[in-house]
Motif scaffolding. Structure first.
Motif, short mmCIF file in Angstrom:
data_model
loop_
_atom_site.label_atom_id
_atom_site.label_comp_id
_atom_site.label_asym_id
_atom_site.label_seq_id
_atom_site.Cartn_x
_atom_site.Cartn_y
_atom_site.Cartn_z
N UNK A 172 -63.84 45.59 32.07
CA UNK A 172 -64.71 45.83 30.92
C UNK A 172 -65.37 44.53 30.46
N UNK A 173 -66.47 44.68 29.77
CA UNK A 173 -67.12 43.60 29.04
C UNK A 173 -66.88 43.86 27.56
N UNK A 174 -66.20 42.95 26.90
CA UNK A 174 -65.80 43.18 25.51
C UNK A 174 -67.00 43.17 24.58
N UNK A 175 -67.02 44.14 23.69
CA UNK A 175 -68.04 44.21 22.63
C UNK A 175 -67.42 43.77 21.31
N UNK A 176 -68.21 43.86 20.25
CA UNK A 176 -67.78 43.38 18.94
C UNK A 176 -66.42 43.95 18.56
N UNK A 177 -65.55 43.11 18.07
CA UNK A 177 -64.20 43.39 17.55
C UNK A 177 -63.17 43.72 18.62
N UNK A 178 -63.57 44.05 19.83
CA UNK A 178 -62.62 44.57 20.80
C UNK A 178 -61.60 43.54 21.25
N UNK A 179 -62.00 42.30 21.41
CA UNK A 179 -61.03 41.28 21.77
C UNK A 179 -59.96 41.13 20.70
N UNK A 180 -60.39 41.08 19.46
CA UNK A 180 -59.46 40.96 18.35
C UNK A 180 -58.55 42.18 18.26
N UNK A 181 -59.10 43.36 18.47
CA UNK A 181 -58.30 44.59 18.41
C UNK A 181 -57.23 44.62 19.49
N UNK A 182 -57.48 43.95 20.60
CA UNK A 182 -56.51 43.95 21.70
C UNK A 182 -55.36 42.97 21.48
N UNK A 183 -55.58 41.91 20.69
CA UNK A 183 -54.55 40.88 20.60
C UNK A 183 -53.89 40.79 19.23
N UNK A 184 -54.48 41.40 18.21
CA UNK A 184 -53.86 41.41 16.89
C UNK A 184 -52.83 42.52 16.86
N UNK A 185 -51.57 42.21 17.02
CA UNK A 185 -50.56 43.26 17.04
C UNK A 185 -49.21 42.73 17.45
N UNK A 186 -48.21 43.56 17.33
CA UNK A 186 -46.82 43.16 17.59
C UNK A 186 -46.29 43.73 18.90
N UNK A 187 -47.19 43.99 19.84
CA UNK A 187 -46.77 44.75 21.02
C UNK A 187 -45.89 43.96 21.99
N UNK A 188 -45.95 42.64 21.98
CA UNK A 188 -45.04 41.89 22.85
C UNK A 188 -43.61 41.98 22.32
N UNK A 189 -43.42 41.65 21.05
CA UNK A 189 -42.07 41.71 20.50
C UNK A 189 -41.53 43.14 20.49
N UNK A 190 -42.42 44.11 20.26
CA UNK A 190 -41.97 45.50 20.21
C UNK A 190 -41.64 46.02 21.60
#
Length: 502
Positions: A184-202
């Protein structure tokens, strides 16, 4: 193979285990995809109207007051992913990174994140095609999300990261090409939406829970075998004792212990050989039951977090409200993982005390010193107890709570962090150590029951004894016992269903 449909709110530990270890396929719920499309429309409206909204057309962290020109919004997202992909250390297990992709997709399907359908589809492709990202294990503070590990995950989506193939890291672009799929080619906000989160620890936490739950059950039959080897008293598991205290988990352990020992001709009754056993035998329901209380708490928090929207900003109220907040902060999971560390460490603590009773000639009810076939000439299990004690001591260090620490970041804009991913990683190390300690107890109890006469064991425990006998024989002479423990450890994992062909 079944397809498990994700909708942002229905993921459980059990379903995640099926996806990660049984490699069940995943699908996207149409209603959830529609919600995601609505939130995407809100992002595109912001871009068209050139309104200033954090993460869409601003910088990040301390750079949040820097406005980004509309023509640079794509570059902003790609720069974000590249710059934040600075994880360090050994890679996380492939099972963990597969779980991370599942959890990130499930969070986006809640419809508050503003990503396009293609982002959802590529995350599902990663899981279904077994494109497990190569993600370094260290480098997350656990607030502002698991930024570094999730950035390595996002790099795979844009064709710049690494994935595991035949046990080796290869460029994700190569694997996407093999499947005829464009990154994919990231559009507005998508990069942030992918990395802002607790999914590694969870993700680490959820897999920790799966292993911990299985180990807690295995600890009971292993303890039961030790009870038989030491001619332990079953009266301590009488239901009335545990009902009188009132903890359901304690009572449930006692019931299961009686089930394991039912029909045993090795276990004794109060007054036959002695009036009371030592605490490590008599208090199995109380100690193991308390660990089950911890597991119940941890599972509850994990399943909330697995179905949570944890990025920032979030989109609400029919696309009209975009609000910055802090759902990416990992404090709930940090506490849960620190609690899990303590609960699991105690299972090893009490197991090591039972090992000591099995090998100590002053405590083992007539078994040979250190279970040696020729005491003096052969050392038997003497050093196995040392090894178990070493792991128990190591766990005490690892059990120090990571969540009590915090260190400011991003020029003090992000001035309190959870260290939840560190807590989860340390919990994983403790769980591995617990399994090894239990493997030592299983080995010693297995041999001791053979000396007593396995035909005298309860039918349920004799079946476990037979399973162990296929993995490792009793001690007839000294040998390299670390090999036996490694085989038992692997057998326990297979029995728990936490190994994967992928």
């Amino acid at each position: 193979m079944q397809v498990i449909t994700l909708n942002g709110s229905n993921l459980t530990v059990r379903r995640l285990k099926d996806i990660v270890y049984k490699q069940e396929a995943i699908g996207i719920c149409p209603d959830a995809a529609a919600r995601a499309a609505e939130s995407r429309a809100a992002v595109e409206k912001v871009v068209r109207e050139e309104r200033t909204v954090y993460g869409i057309n601003t910088g990040f962290g301390k750079f949040s007051d820097v406005t980004i020109d509309p023509e640079d919004t794509r570059a902003l997202q790609l720069h974000l992913i590249r710059s934040h992909a600075c994880g360090l250390g050994e890679p996380l297990p492939a099972a963990v990174t597969r779980a991370m992709a599942v959890l990130r997709l499930n969070a986006l399907l809640k419809g508050h994140s503003g990503v396009r359908r293609v982002v959802l589809d590529r995350l599902a492709d990663m899981v279904n095609l077994k494109m497990d990202a190569v993600i370094p294990s260290q480098g997350s503070l656990g607030a502002s999300g698991d930024l570094a590990p999730l950035s390595h995950l996002a790099l795979v989506l844009v064709g710049e990261g690494l994935v595991w193939k035949d046990g080796k890291p290869v460029p994700s672009s190569q694997v996407w090409e093999e499947h005829g799929i464009q990154p994919i080619v990231l559009e507005a906000k998508e990069g942030l939406a992918l990395i802002n989160g607790t999914q590694a620890m969870t993700a680490i936490g959820a897999l920790n829970y799966m292993e911990a739950e299985a180990l807690a059950l295995q600890a009971e039959w292993i303890a039961g075998m030790t009870v038989e080897a030491l001619r332990g008293i079953t009266d301590a598991f009488h239901p009335a004792i545990h009902e009188a205290r009132g903890y359901p988990e304690q009572a449930e352990v006692a019931v299961r212990m009686l089930g394991w020992l039912n029909g045993s001709r090795l276990a004794t009754r109060q007054g036959e050989l002695r009036v009371q056993d030592a605490y490590s035998i008599r208090c199995i329901p109380q100690v193991h039951g308390a660990s089950w209380q911890v597991l119940g708490y941890v599972k509850e928090k994990l399943e909330i977090e697995m179905n949570a929207a944890t990025d920032n900003p979030l989109i609400f109220e029919g696309r009209d409200t975009i609000v910055s907040g802090g759902n990416f902060h990992g404090q709930p999971i940090a506490f849960a993982m620190d609690f899990l560390k303590i609960g699991m460490a105690e299972l090893a603590n009490i197991s090591e005390r039972r090992i000591e009773r099995l090998v100590n000639p002053q405590l083992n009810e007539g078994l040979s010193p250190f279970l040696s076939p020729q005491p003096g000439l052969q050392s038997g299990a003497m050093i196995l107890q040392y090894a178990a004690a070493s792991l128990v001591s190591e766990n005490k260090t690892l059990a120090h709570p990571a969540s009590v620490d915090s260190i400011p970041s991003s020029a003090n804009q992000e001035d309190h962090v959870s260290m939840g991913t560190t807590a989860a990683r340390h919990a994983r190390e403790i769980i591995t150590n617990v399994r090894r300690v239990l493997a030592v107890e299983a080995f010693c109890a297995h041999h001791a029951c053979a000396v007593r006469g396995e035909e005298e064991m309860s039918p349920a425990l004799r079946e476990k004894w037979a399973g162990l006998a296929k993995v490792t024989p009793p001690m007839n002479e000294d040998r390299v016992f670390s090999e036996d423990i490694a085989k038992i450890e692997e057998w326990l994992k297979q029995e728990a269903g936490i190994t994967s062909a992928g």
